[in-house]
Design a protein around this motif. Structure first.
Motif, mmCIF file in Angstrom:
data_model
loop_
_atom_site.group_PDB
_atom_site.id
_atom_site.type_symbol
_atom_site.label_atom_id
_atom_site.label_comp_id
_atom_site.label_asym_id
_atom_site.label_seq_id
_atom_site.Cartn_x
_atom_site.Cartn_y
_atom_site.Cartn_z
ATOM 1 N N ALA A 78 3.928 5.841 2.897
ATOM 2 C CA ALA A 78 3.310 7.126 2.573
ATOM 3 C C ALA A 78 4.409 8.155 2.389
ATOM 4 O O ALA A 78 5.260 8.326 3.266
ATOM 5 C CB ALA A 78 2.353 7.565 3.668
ATOM 6 N N VAL A 106 -5.064 1.576 8.999
ATOM 7 C CA VAL A 106 -4.847 0.297 8.332
ATOM 8 C C VAL A 106 -4.828 -0.796 9.394
ATOM 9 O O VAL A 106 -4.048 -0.725 10.353
ATOM 10 C CB VAL A 106 -3.519 0.288 7.550
ATOM 11 C CG1 VAL A 106 -3.275 -1.078 6.927
ATOM 12 C CG2 VAL A 106 -3.518 1.383 6.484
ATOM 13 N N ILE A 150 2.879 5.854 8.436
ATOM 14 C CA ILE A 150 1.499 5.369 8.443
ATOM 15 C C ILE A 150 0.845 5.776 9.761
ATOM 16 O O ILE A 150 1.367 5.495 10.846
ATOM 17 C CB ILE A 150 1.446 3.833 8.292
ATOM 18 C CG1 ILE A 150 2.307 3.365 7.117
ATOM 19 C CG2 ILE A 150 -0.001 3.373 8.136
ATOM 20 C CD1 ILE A 150 1.931 3.946 5.782
ATOM 21 N N ILE A 196 -1.619 7.930 4.440
ATOM 22 C CA ILE A 196 -2.279 6.642 4.684
ATOM 23 C C ILE A 196 -2.688 6.591 6.149
ATOM 24 O O ILE A 196 -1.859 6.799 7.040
ATOM 25 C CB ILE A 196 -1.349 5.458 4.354
ATOM 26 C CG1 ILE A 196 -0.912 5.505 2.889
ATOM 27 C CG2 ILE A 196 -2.048 4.132 4.649
ATOM 28 C CD1 ILE A 196 0.082 4.417 2.501
ATOM 29 N N ILE A 221 0.881 -1.168 0.000
ATOM 30 C CA ILE A 221 0.000 0.000 0.000
ATOM 31 C C ILE A 221 0.915 1.214 0.000
ATOM 32 O O ILE A 221 1.731 1.377 0.919
ATOM 33 C CB ILE A 221 -0.923 0.032 1.232
ATOM 34 C CG1 ILE A 221 -1.771 -1.244 1.313
ATOM 35 C CG2 ILE A 221 -1.821 1.266 1.194
ATOM 36 C CD1 ILE A 221 -2.638 -1.326 2.567
ATOM 37 N N LYS A 232 -5.668 10.648 -0.233
ATOM 38 C CA LYS A 232 -5.483 9.880 0.992
ATOM 39 C C LYS A 232 -6.028 8.460 0.847
ATOM 40 O O LYS A 232 -7.065 8.228 0.219
ATOM 41 C CB LYS A 232 -6.184 10.578 2.160
ATOM 42 C CG LYS A 232 -6.065 9.835 3.494
ATOM 43 C CD LYS A 232 -6.887 10.466 4.589
ATOM 44 C CE LYS A 232 -6.322 11.801 4.998
ATOM 45 N NZ LYS A 232 -7.025 12.345 6.193
ATOM 46 N N ILE A 233 -5.344 7.514 1.463
ATOM 47 C CA ILE A 233 -5.804 6.139 1.602
ATOM 48 C C ILE A 233 -6.217 5.943 3.056
ATOM 49 O O ILE A 233 -5.423 6.222 3.969
ATOM 50 C CB ILE A 233 -4.696 5.138 1.238
ATOM 51 C CG1 ILE A 233 -4.240 5.334 -0.216
ATOM 52 C CG2 ILE A 233 -5.151 3.709 1.466
ATOM 53 C CD1 ILE A 233 -3.013 4.514 -0.592
ATOM 54 N N SER A 234 -7.431 5.454 3.309
ATOM 55 C CA SER A 234 -7.880 5.312 4.696
ATOM 56 C C SER A 234 -8.853 4.154 4.856
ATOM 57 O O SER A 234 -9.523 3.743 3.905
ATOM 58 C CB SER A 234 -8.541 6.609 5.174
ATOM 59 O OG SER A 234 -9.702 6.899 4.422
ATOM 60 N N SER A 250 1.395 5.619 -1.204
ATOM 61 C CA SER A 250 0.841 6.894 -1.660
ATOM 62 C C SER A 250 2.005 7.786 -2.060
ATOM 63 O O SER A 250 2.816 8.166 -1.217
ATOM 64 C CB SER A 250 0.030 7.542 -0.535
ATOM 65 O OG SER A 250 -0.403 8.834 -0.898
ATOM 66 N N LEU A 270 4.236 -0.882 3.429
ATOM 67 C CA LEU A 270 3.289 0.219 3.603
ATOM 68 C C LEU A 270 4.086 1.512 3.598
ATOM 69 O O LEU A 270 4.924 1.736 4.480
ATOM 70 C CB LEU A 270 2.535 0.073 4.925
ATOM 71 C CG LEU A 270 1.962 -1.319 5.249
ATOM 72 C CD1 LEU A 270 1.410 -1.343 6.662
ATOM 73 C CD2 LEU A 270 0.903 -1.722 4.245
#
Length: 445
Positions: free
Chosen positions: A335, A344, A412, A341, A300, A314-316, A302, A333
């Motif tokens: 960001a 998670v 993260i 992010i 994951i 944004k990833i959430s 960004s 992971l």
């Protein structure tokens, strides 16, 4: 309700394009089922209409020309492709069914091989096999599709889509041959499909149209009980991410002999929220540097692909649960910016981490980066794939600090790990970090 008519098309030595299109066009006066009988049907491109079912009977083969210019233009460009073998725009109640095969000729769009990167060198212009744009009530079932030269099945801004018991079997060295591409679609269910391809297996995107408009949002998509072999990412969200993604579920799937298993990639401004990966068995292996990523069970990230004009969204609210299998890379992971992010949850994960044959997993992969938007003189049909820096190394590959851990997280917010077990070799091989979990909260570290 108008009566459904059936039009049967026998296999003949002469091209079938006109006969197929003429039969489809009769739907202007009522619903029609166009049946391709057993045997070979050679064709150039054709367009589906509303109220049409195209059925391929058992042993029917729809064989497409190896000529880019014989196909109709579509209005979402992918890797410079603006053509599709089968297309439809604004149609409703269309279906592609049966037990037959659709056969393309990817080899006709190859100009050579790149032994270093492990890929074919494709021609600059390659058609997609199927593009449905702005369609509703779409059903695909039963058929087998082989050797697509580019993205295979591309759905753009469609609603109420069902893909069931489909098989895609592509050349596993041909770049950009994504299996099923769900692009800015709503209310989609993909079930019991078998995908084997060199690029992403089943991928969700939100692309731009050729006039610069965002194709739409991607919402309420379920992928279940599928088997995927991919030399890129088997089950993926992004990287084209101009519009939002919401309420996505990938469950009860098997990922076999693949590069990346599960992935979310934010690059272009659209947010990603409420995504669940659940009950997935995976087998992830290293690949040469030409393929994005290497052996990761989960990635994951960004990254600002256009930092000056369109920061990554944004990833959430991501849940990854009940995952088992093997990997030659790490859970990754990343960001680029604080807050990229959030929230998670990774729980009930049991993975065995082993060394791979290429040692490419010892770097984490941030491609595509801003560098991939620049034209490279040696890209040879592989735009947006890789570029090398002055040191000869692919731009975007970054060594893990201290070696490869089992899980790497950078920047993260709200990461929860519950019952995450990563079995590692003892003693650790060269290039492995002695820390199984490596979390970096300060981007300067």
């Amino acid at each position: 309700m108008p009566t459904l008519r059936e039009i049967r098309i026998p296999a003949e030595a002469t091209p079938a394009t006109a006969r197929i299109q003429q039969a489809i066009d009769t739907a202007a006066t009522g619903p029609v089922r166009v049946i391709l009988e057993a045997g070979q049907h050679k064709s150039a491109g054709f367009v589906l209409r509303s109220d049409v079912e195209l059925r391929l009977e058992k042993d029917a083969e729809l064989c497409f020309d190896a000529d880019y210019d014989s196909y109709g233009r579509v209005f979402v460009i992918a890797e410079e492709s603006d053509r599709a073998m089968i297309s439809a725009a604004g149609a409703s109640r269309i279906a592609l069914t049966g037990q037959g095969r659709i056969i393309a000729d990817s080899a006709a769009f190859v100009t050579g091989d790149d032994a270093e990167m492990g890929t074919r060198i494709p021609a600059r212009f390659r058609p997609r096999l199927l593009v449905l744009d702005g369609c509703s009530d779409v059903s695909l079932s039963g058929i087998t599709v082989t050797n697509s030269p580019m993205w295979t099945l591309h759905f753009v801004n469609c609603t109420h889509v069902s893909v069931h018991a489909l098989r895609v079997d592509n050349d596993r060295q041909m770049p950009n041959t994504d299996g099923i591409v769900i692009d800015a679609c709503r209310d989609v269910r993909i079930a019991d499909c078998d995908i084997s391809t060199a690029d992403d297996g089943i991928v969700l995107k939100t692309s731009l149209r050729d006039d610069g408009r965002i194709a739409g949002t991607c919402e309420r998509v379920t992928v279940t009980a599928c088997r995927v072999l991919s030399r890129s990412c088997a089950l993926k969200v992004g990287t084209e991410s101009f519009g939002a993604f919401r309420e996505l579920a990938f469950e009860d799937c098997d990922i076999i002999d693949s590069n990346r298993g599960l992935g979310i990639f934010s690059r272009d401004g659209g947010t990603v929220e409420n995504v669940r990966f659940s009950n997935i068995r995976l087998e992830c292996r290293e690949t040469p540097a030409g393929f994005w990523g290497s052996g990761e069970a989960l990635t994951i990230n960004s990254i600002d692909r256009r930092p000056g004009t369109r920061p990554a969204g944004k990833i959430s609210d991501i849940v990854v649960e009940n995952i088992s299998g093997t990997m030659e890379g790490a859970i990754n992971l990343y960001a680029e910016r604080e807050g990229g992010i959030e929230n998670v949850t990774i729980r009930n994960v049991s993975l065995r981490q082993t060394p791979g044959a290429f040692a490419t997993a010892q770097a984490y992969d941030l491609r595509p980066t801003p560098a991939d938007l620049e034209t490279a003189p040696d890209e040879a049909g592989r735009a947006n794939a890789w570029r090398k820096g002055p040191d000869g190394r692919v731009i975007g590959l970054v060594d893990y600090p201290g070696g490869m851990p089992g899980l790497f997280a950078r920047n993260i917010a709200g990461l929860t790990c519950d019952n995450v077990i990563i079995e590692r070799p003892d003693p650790l091989p060269p290039g492995f970090n002695d820390r199984s979990v490596l979390i970096i909260d300060n981007p300067e570290q």
